[in-house]
Design an enzyme around this catalytic site. Structure first.
Site, PDB file in Angstrom:
ATOM      1  N   PRO A  12       0.847  -1.198   0.000  1.00 31.12           N
ATOM      2  CA  PRO A  12       0.000   0.000   0.000  1.00 31.12           C
ATOM      3  C   PRO A  12       0.876   1.239   0.000  1.00 31.12           C
ATOM      4  CG  PRO A  12       0.039  -1.022   2.179  1.00 31.12           C
ATOM      5  CD  PRO A  12       0.774  -1.942   1.265  1.00 31.12           C
ATOM      6  N   GLN A  65      -6.254  -1.390   3.149  1.00 33.93           N
ATOM      7  CA  GLN A  65      -5.482  -1.068   4.341  1.00 33.93           C
ATOM      8  C   GLN A  65      -6.158   0.074   5.099  1.00 33.93           C
ATOM      9  OE1 GLN A  65      -1.572   1.044   4.732  1.00 33.93           O
ATOM     10  NE2 GLN A  65      -0.870  -0.956   5.471  1.00 33.93           N
ATOM     11  N   CYS A  95       3.267   3.096   9.396  1.00 40.55           N
ATOM     12  CA  CYS A  95       3.498   4.410   8.787  1.00 40.55           C
ATOM     13  C   CYS A  95       4.050   5.384   9.826  1.00 40.55           C
ATOM     14  CB  CYS A  95       2.206   4.956   8.202  1.00 40.55           C
ATOM     15  SG  CYS A  95       2.414   6.538   7.361  1.00 40.55           S
ATOM     16  N   GLY A 212      10.233  -4.148   2.309  1.00 44.34           N
ATOM     17  CA  GLY A 212      11.273  -3.159   2.593  1.00 44.34           C
ATOM     18  C   GLY A 212      12.500  -3.329   1.720  1.00 44.34           C
ATOM     19  N   GLY A 213      12.733  -2.389   0.806  1.00 46.83           N
ATOM     20  CA  GLY A 213      13.971  -2.359   0.047  1.00 46.83           C
ATOM     21  C   GLY A 213      14.132  -3.431  -1.009  1.00 46.83           C
ATOM     22  N   GLY A 233       7.514  -2.567  -2.915  1.00 49.04           N
ATOM     23  CA  GLY A 233       6.955  -1.240  -2.722  1.00 49.04           C
ATOM     24  C   GLY A 233       7.266  -0.359  -3.913  1.00 49.04           C
ATOM     25  N   ARG A 234       8.122   0.624  -3.707  1.00 47.02           N
ATOM     26  CA  ARG A 234       8.388   1.610  -4.757  1.00 47.02           C
ATOM     27  C   ARG A 234       9.044   1.023  -6.004  1.00 47.02           C
ATOM     28  NH1 ARG A 234       6.650   3.653  -0.648  1.00 47.02           N
ATOM     29  NH2 ARG A 234       5.865   5.778  -0.563  1.00 47.02           N
TER      30      ARG A 234
END
Length: 332
Positions: A12, A65, A95, A212-213, A233-234
């Protein structure tokens, strides 16, 4: 939850993983689990649900979420989400933004395991009583600020698991609530994947998804040797073809060329345009499709410059593809 459905997921991400983004990601990754942007429970209850909970049927499996810290409100919002057709309700306990801290939710909930457990229990009870019962899960960090106590992290998980949560998405960093921006919180605190792996070893009945990462195909596949799933994620947003490659690898299906994948989105885009949705609301999610490819910069330029012109429609996407192909041929 079905083990195959959690092996690959997209995190999310505020202002990014809206319904248009998720439809695009579904084309790229037919088997991945998708997540909405975080929505506060109060907004779900009192806000514009058609906008906040917008979801196309092609998105399934897709999770909602929620943010919040009041069990009764979270329970009500969870039931609304379930009845709107979401396949999972996920509670945000990770967050680190100032706004989240001021509202006493997100990462600061890592310090209040009893409250998280009460919230999860209320959400589960509410969802199970609905016409569309689904799983309630938690996304968390390893700790807050300079708290690096394994037993405290495990205690948080055990307390919440005892309330009925069986799946934890673990963003394998601490959250720094003072001194770091949300962006820095995604980059500065060191990654400690071993804690997520250890959680799976010591609590094998829980489902553990690592986040994460994760920025490459080998990294994502490597995590699956130690946990139940990998959440991008990104990287999935800035380089969406990575998401496609990973889905194809995990399910032994052939990779499709980028232009073919994009053209498969045309019926959706034209249907949205007919409803009055500006093209820019969709194309902003497409800009990374040719990331690190010859012509990728031209693709972004053509879309970025043309999308604001009156009457922008699918023909702009075709022009971007043609310009990209021409540039790639010259570079070959």
């Amino acid at each position: 939850m079905d083990a195959a459905s959690i092996r690959l997921s997209v995190a999310p991400m505020m202002d990014w993983t809206d319904s248009h983004c998720r439809v695009f990601h579904r084309l790229l990754a037919p088997h991945a689990r998708l997540y909405s942007e975080m929505v506060h429970a109060n907004a779900v209850i009192h806000g514009d649900r058609d906008r906040l909970l917008a979801m196309d049927p092609v998105e399934h499996p897709v999770a909602l979420q929620l943010g919040g810290s009041e069990p009764a409100l979270l329970a009500q919002a969870a039931r609304i989400g379930a009845e709107r057709g979401f396949d999972e309700i996920n509670l945000n306990c990770g967050c680190p933004s100032d706004r989240v801290q001021a509202g006493r939710f997100g990462a600061c909930l890592m310090r209040e395991p009893a409250l998280v457990a009460a919230s999860v229990a209320a959400m589960i009870e509410s969802v199970q009583a609905s016409a569309h019962p689904v799983a309630v899960t938690v996304k968390c960090r390893l700790g807050v600020d300079d708290d690096h106590d394994w037993d405290r992290f495990l205690g948080f998980v055990d307390t919440v698991a005892a309330a009925g949560c069986a799946l934890f998405v673990v963003h394998a960093r601490n959250a720094w609530l003072k001194g770091l921006s949300p962006k820095e919180n995604r980059e500065v605190p060191p990654l400690r994947y071993e804690w997520a792996y250890r959680l799976k070893r010591e609590r094998p009945r829980l489902q553990v998804v690592v986040n994460g990462g994760i920025a490459s195909l080998p990294e994502a596949v490597g995590h699956l040797a130690h946990a139940d799933g990998a959440m991008l994620g990104r990287a999935a947003y800035h380089d969406p073809y990575l998401l496609h490659r990973l889905d194809a690898t995990l399910h032994d299906t052939p990779e499709r060329p980028r232009p073919d994948l994009l053209r498969a989105l045309r019926p959706y885009v034209e249907a949205q345009l007919a409803r009055g949705v500006p093209l820019r609301h969709i194309t902003r999610h497409l800009l990374g499709l040719f990331h690190a490819q010859p012509g990728g910069r031209v693709f972004r330029q053509v879309l970025g410059e043309g999308v604001h012109r009156p009457g922008a429609d699918w023909s702009l996407v075709e022009r971007a593809l043609a310009a990209t192909a021409s540039t790639a041929e010259l570079a070959a």
